[in-house]
Motif scaffolding. Structure first.
Motif, PDB file in Angstrom:
ATOM      1  N   GLY A  18      -1.589 -18.272  12.235  1.00  0.00           N
ATOM      2  CA  GLY A  18      -2.035 -16.880  12.328  1.00  0.00           C
ATOM      3  C   GLY A  18      -2.936 -16.454  11.186  1.00  0.00           C
ATOM      4  O   GLY A  18      -3.485 -15.349  11.214  1.00  0.00           O
ATOM      5  N   GLY A  19      -3.084 -17.304  10.170  1.00  0.00           N
ATOM      6  CA  GLY A  19      -3.898 -16.954   9.017  1.00  0.00           C
ATOM      7  C   GLY A  19      -3.202 -17.355   7.730  1.00  0.00           C
ATOM      8  O   GLY A  19      -2.221 -18.119   7.741  1.00  0.00           O
ATOM      9  N   THR A  20      -3.676 -16.833   6.619  1.00  0.00           N
ATOM     10  CA  THR A  20      -3.121 -17.152   5.296  1.00  0.00           C
ATOM     11  C   THR A  20      -2.247 -16.009   4.804  1.00  0.00           C
ATOM     12  O   THR A  20      -2.705 -14.871   4.692  1.00  0.00           O
ATOM     13  N   VAL A  21      -0.983 -16.321   4.522  1.00  0.00           N
ATOM     14  CA  VAL A  21      -0.046 -15.335   3.980  1.00  0.00           C
ATOM     15  C   VAL A  21      -0.155 -15.356   2.460  1.00  0.00           C
ATOM     16  O   VAL A  21       0.054 -16.403   1.831  1.00  0.00           O
ATOM     17  N   LYS A  22      -0.494 -14.218   1.886  1.00  0.00           N
ATOM     18  CA  LYS A  22      -0.594 -14.103   0.431  1.00  0.00           C
ATOM     19  C   LYS A  22       0.751 -13.606  -0.095  1.00  0.00           C
ATOM     20  O   LYS A  22       0.961 -12.420  -0.310  1.00  0.00           O
ATOM     21  N   ALA A  23       1.671 -14.552  -0.289  1.00  0.00           N
ATOM     22  CA  ALA A  23       3.072 -14.218  -0.569  1.00  0.00           C
ATOM     23  C   ALA A  23       3.283 -13.689  -1.979  1.00  0.00           C
ATOM     24  O   ALA A  23       4.099 -12.795  -2.206  1.00  0.00           O
ATOM     25  N   VAL A  24       2.581 -14.255  -2.951  1.00  0.00           N
ATOM     26  CA  VAL A  24       2.661 -13.805  -4.346  1.00  0.00           C
ATOM     27  C   VAL A  24       1.238 -13.570  -4.823  1.00  0.00           C
ATOM     28  O   VAL A  24       0.380 -14.451  -4.680  1.00  0.00           O
ATOM     29  N   ARG A  25       0.992 -12.384  -5.408  1.00  0.00           N
ATOM     30  CA  ARG A  25      -0.393 -11.971  -5.681  1.00  0.00           C
ATOM     31  C   ARG A  25      -0.565 -11.492  -7.128  1.00  0.00           C
ATOM     32  O   ARG A  25      -0.441 -10.325  -7.430  1.00  0.00           O
ATOM     33  N   GLY A  26      -0.767 -12.447  -8.022  1.00  0.00           N
ATOM     34  CA  GLY A  26      -1.070 -12.089  -9.402  1.00  0.00           C
ATOM     35  C   GLY A  26       0.120 -11.620 -10.215  1.00  0.00           C
ATOM     36  O   GLY A  26       0.078 -10.578 -10.857  1.00  0.00           O
ATOM     37  N   VAL A  27       1.178 -12.418 -10.215  1.00  0.00           N
ATOM     38  CA  VAL A  27       2.415 -12.055 -10.911  1.00  0.00           C
ATOM     39  C   VAL A  27       2.368 -12.506 -12.369  1.00  0.00           C
ATOM     40  O   VAL A  27       1.979 -13.633 -12.670  1.00  0.00           O
ATOM     41  N   ASP A  28       2.774 -11.612 -13.269  1.00  0.00           N
ATOM     42  CA  ASP A  28       2.854 -11.917 -14.711  1.00  0.00           C
ATOM     43  C   ASP A  28       4.224 -11.487 -15.232  1.00  0.00           C
ATOM     44  O   ASP A  28       4.602 -10.335 -15.053  1.00  0.00           O
ATOM     45  N   PHE A  29       4.936 -12.393 -15.877  1.00  0.00           N
ATOM     46  CA  PHE A  29       6.164 -12.029 -16.590  1.00  0.00           C
ATOM     47  C   PHE A  29       6.555 -13.170 -17.516  1.00  0.00           C
ATOM     48  O   PHE A  29       5.970 -14.256 -17.466  1.00  0.00           O
ATOM     49  N   ASP A 278       1.612  -5.868   5.804  1.00  0.00           N
ATOM     50  CA  ASP A 278       1.361  -7.203   6.320  1.00  0.00           C
ATOM     51  C   ASP A 278       0.631  -8.020   5.253  1.00  0.00           C
ATOM     52  O   ASP A 278      -0.477  -7.669   4.842  1.00  0.00           O
ATOM     53  N   LEU A 279       1.257  -9.118   4.807  1.00  0.00           N
ATOM     54  CA  LEU A 279       0.652  -9.920   3.741  1.00  0.00           C
ATOM     55  C   LEU A 279      -0.371 -10.929   4.258  1.00  0.00           C
ATOM     56  O   LEU A 279      -0.936 -11.694   3.480  1.00  0.00           O
ATOM     57  N   PHE A 280      -0.625 -10.945   5.588  1.00  0.00           N
ATOM     58  CA  PHE A 280      -1.792 -11.660   6.095  1.00  0.00           C
ATOM     59  C   PHE A 280      -3.065 -10.945   5.635  1.00  0.00           C
ATOM     60  O   PHE A 280      -4.080 -11.565   5.361  1.00  0.00           O
ATOM     61  N   SER A 281      -2.977  -9.625   5.563  1.00  0.00           N
ATOM     62  CA  SER A 281      -4.116  -8.817   5.127  1.00  0.00           C
ATOM     63  C   SER A 281      -3.603  -7.696   4.239  1.00  0.00           C
ATOM     64  O   SER A 281      -3.459  -6.550   4.679  1.00  0.00           O
ATOM     65  N   PRO A 282      -3.283  -7.990   2.979  1.00  0.00           N
ATOM     66  CA  PRO A 282      -2.707  -6.982   2.081  1.00  0.00           C
ATOM     67  C   PRO A 282      -3.666  -5.816   1.852  1.00  0.00           C
ATOM     68  O   PRO A 282      -4.883  -5.986   1.907  1.00  0.00           O
TER      69      PRO A 282
END
Length: 334
Positions: A18-29, A278-282
């Motif tokens: 169905g596309g690309t799932v952007k599950a984690v997007r620029g996490v910093d810790f 929807d994380l296919f298109s955040p």
């Protein structure tokens, strides 16, 4: 304080039909030595994916770490080979997975499963490994450890199985323990015992802990610092006191308002209306915009920069902007 783990600009994606799932997007810790960091948020926000990325357990394909670095004692583990990661997993970094029913092999005795990792990673005799296994069962509160070593997982209750899983994770004395929803399948009484066990183990061994959960009651008991995730991003971070007594992001406030409280009688729970994006298109802007009662036009179009409220408290929200505060004050005055 010494940082043993630093996660910088981490992105994890999954390629599907169905596309690309952007599950984690620029996490910093980061995680300091000897502290407990809690990662909280709704199901699907990226908590477990982040944990699996640290352990390099993202299946490739379909998943991959598309950007960012994960530094353990300053070394970037995202560039490690699988062989190098095997020397780290269970030795330097261990993980407790969500369901103790599936984390244990039903065809092997508890003793075999406890000693397996020890024999693989350390040059140790069978007798020494058995003695170490007995010590670990005692540490996690398993009665009659000599008899229990010979038994199988089906002969243990849910709480006892979880204790065994914790013992397996700790037997090689790791510096970092990642606990992914360790109390989800347990009743409230056993949950309290497991959390107390984590506190005792940390006091005895000095291990650092990343606790992944959606249960804020668990967090209130054990966490030193809290990271709040939503739609693959960290939207607020602070100490336990800052998050519970001075939350600033509307999502964090919503999480706290949806938790039952014993000190207030007759109050109704206030759920967070709507569903995550929807994380296919955040969304381009703040991912909480569609569910936020304070959303402004800018929220939907531009992601807010982090606001530093203190040395330890950060929040990504347009409500922290001076112009938004002036607008809110003017509205209140009217």
């Amino acid at each position: 304080m010494e940082k043993i783990l630093e996660v910088n600009d981490l992105h994890v994606t999954f390629t599907t039909y169905g596309g690309t799932v952007k599950a984690v997007r620029g996490v910093d810790f980061h995680v300091n030595k000897g502290e407990t960091l809690a990662i909280v948020g709704e199901s699907g926000c990226g908590k477990s994916v982040t944990a699996n990325a640290i352990m390099r357990l993202i299946p490739d394909p379909p998943g991959k770490i598309s950007n960012g670095t994960i530094l353990f004692h300053g070394k970037n583990v995202t560039t490690n080979t699988e062989r190098e990661m095997r020397s780290i997993r269970g030795v330097d970094i261990s993980m407790i997975f969500q369901d103790p029913m599936t984390a244990l092999n039903p065809t092997l005795t508890i003793g075999t499963q406890l000693m397996e990792g020890l024999r693989q990673h350390q040059s140790i005799s069978a007798n020494a490994a058995k003695q170490r296994a007995l010590e670990m069962l005692e540490l996690v509160g398993i009665p009659n450890p000599k008899e229990r070593l010979k038994q199988y997982p089906h002969q243990f209750s849910g709480g006892m199985r979880q204790r065994v899983v914790i013992a397996i994770a700790l037997i090689c004395e790791p510096e970092l323990l990642i606990a992914d929803e360790p109390t989800t399948a347990l009743d409230v009484t056993i949950q309290a015992q497991i959390i107390e066990l984590f506190e005792n183990i940390q006091a005895a061994t000095g291990v650092s802990i990343i606790l992944i959960t959606h249960d804020l009651g668990v967090v209130a008991k054990i966490a030193d610092r809290i990271v709040v995730m939503y739609a693959g991003k960290i939207i607020e971070e602070g100490t336990r006191r800052e998050i519970f007594y001075n939350p600033e992001h509307p999502y964090t406030k919503g999480l706290l308002n949806s938790v039952p409280r014993l000190d207030i009688k007759g109050e109704k729970l206030t759920p967070i209306e709507g569903t995550p994006p929807d994380l296919f298109s955040p969304p381009k802007g703040c991912p909480f915009t569609a569910r936020c009662p304070y959303a402004m036009e800018v929220c939907a179009n531009v992601y807010p920069e982090a606001t530093n409220l203190s040395d330890t408290h950060n929040v990504d929200c347009w409500l922290q902007d001076k112009r938004a505060k002036q607008l809110l004050e003017a509205t209140t005055v009217r």
